[in-house]
Design a protein around this motif. Structure first.
Motif: not given
Ligand code: SF4
Ligand SMILES: Cc1ncc(C[n+]2csc(CCOP(=O)(O)OP(=O)(O)O)c2C)c(N)n1
Ligand SMILES: [Mg+2]
Length: 259
Positions: A28-36, A62-64, A132-134, A136-138, A222-228
């Motif tokens: 389910v996680y986006c490519p490059g997400c650090h949460e997994p 949340g994504c967590n 901390n991905n700086a 609201y990712g979800t 943790v990185a959140c590439p799409p939202n960064w």
């Molecule tokens: S939105 Fe951000 S925190 Fe959520 S899964 Fe995608 S990269 Fe990870």
């Protein structure tokens, strides 16, 4: 490197911890997400401590929350911001178990700030892990309490303006100032060294529960590439150049006894 060490290293890098559930139905996680990676670090820490069967995880909205489905431990999902309350109740019923929460920066420091303050005031012997991905990712990348000054988010399209919306909260430093805190640290999982260090922080924090020392906290960048609005590779650069200078890594408190 001897043959045995090489085999052990290969197993360590490519093997799967027993407590990490294979994501056969899709990832389910986006490519490059650090949460997994945090799920993996928790699984490895618990496995090394032999505490997988004695641990209860409490997850937030949340994504967590997807970490819940990655860890083969007893776990529960709460309404947004409420894991500290749920973890408190569980810990009081099962004082000898390790009880931890995983929450986003929004979930812990915005909607969950009140439950957090309660836990800190009462010095509950639980562990909170804040990712901390700086943002609201979800929900699409709105400003979080940890967004950097100048950071472009959907609610600060021109960049976070400190005059209008203040400054990022440094949770690990703030939580270290509470008397009942036995441990507070900030880690990251952006490279193998930081990953290993973060896994050690998790073990130390869980150890504080086992020795009943006090409250323990780990913030994990943790990185959140799409939202960064960056590629996974450029997110690693942003992590090094912006996130880590703003949120320095390390231990801010580590005591065995609250005097
Ligand atoms: S939105 Fe951000 S925190 Fe959520 S899964 Fe995608 S990269 Fe990870
Ligand atoms: C009571 C309530 N308010 C708002 C929401 C909407 N909501 C879901 S996740 C989220 C933000 C999550 O951000 P964060 O905690 O930083 O986690 P991330 O997704 O970044 O990992 C919000 C506002 C909700 N689900 N419930
Ligand atoms: Mg977040």
């Amino acid at each position: 490197m001897t043959e045995k060490t090489e085999a052990m290293t290969r197993e360590r890098v490519t093997g799967r911890p027993r407590l990490l559930i294979p994501q056969t139905a899709g990832f389910v996680y986006c490519p490059g997400c650090h949460e997994p990676l945090v799920a993996r670090a928790i699984a490895e820490a618990l496995e090394e401590m032999g505490m997988g069967d004695e641990t209860i995880g409490v997850f937030d909205i949340g994504c967590n929350s997807f970490l819940l489905g990655m860890l083969d431990i007893d776990s529960v999902l709460t309404p947004h911001g409420r894991p500290p309350d749920m973890a408190t109740a569980i810990k009081h019923v099962y004082p000898d178990n390790i009880v931890f929460t995983v929450q986003g920066d929004g979930g812990l420091l915005a909607i969950g700030a009140d439950p957090l303050l309660g836990v800190l005031t009462r010095a509950e012997k639980i562990t909170i892990m804040m990712l901390n991905n700086a943002v609201y990712g979800t929900t699409g990348g709105q400003m979080a309490p940890t967004s950097l000054v100048g950071q472009k988010t959907t609610t600060t399209p021109e960049g976070r303006d400190a005059i209008k919306s203040g400054f990022p909260i440094h949770a690990a430093e703030m939580i270290a100032t509470f008397k009942g805190t036995a441990y507070s640290a900030r880690g990251a999982v952006n490279n193998p060294y930081n990953y290993e260090r973060t896994r050690e922080y998790i073990k130390v924090a869980f150890g504080k529960q086992m020795s009943k020392a006090g409250f323990s906290f780990i913030e994990i960048l943790v990185a959140c590439p799409p939202n960064w609005h960056l590629s996974p590779i450029d997110s690693l650069k942003w992590m090094e150049e912006k996130m880590i200078p703003e949120f320095p890594l390390g231990e801010f408190k580590n005591v065995d006894k609250i005097e």
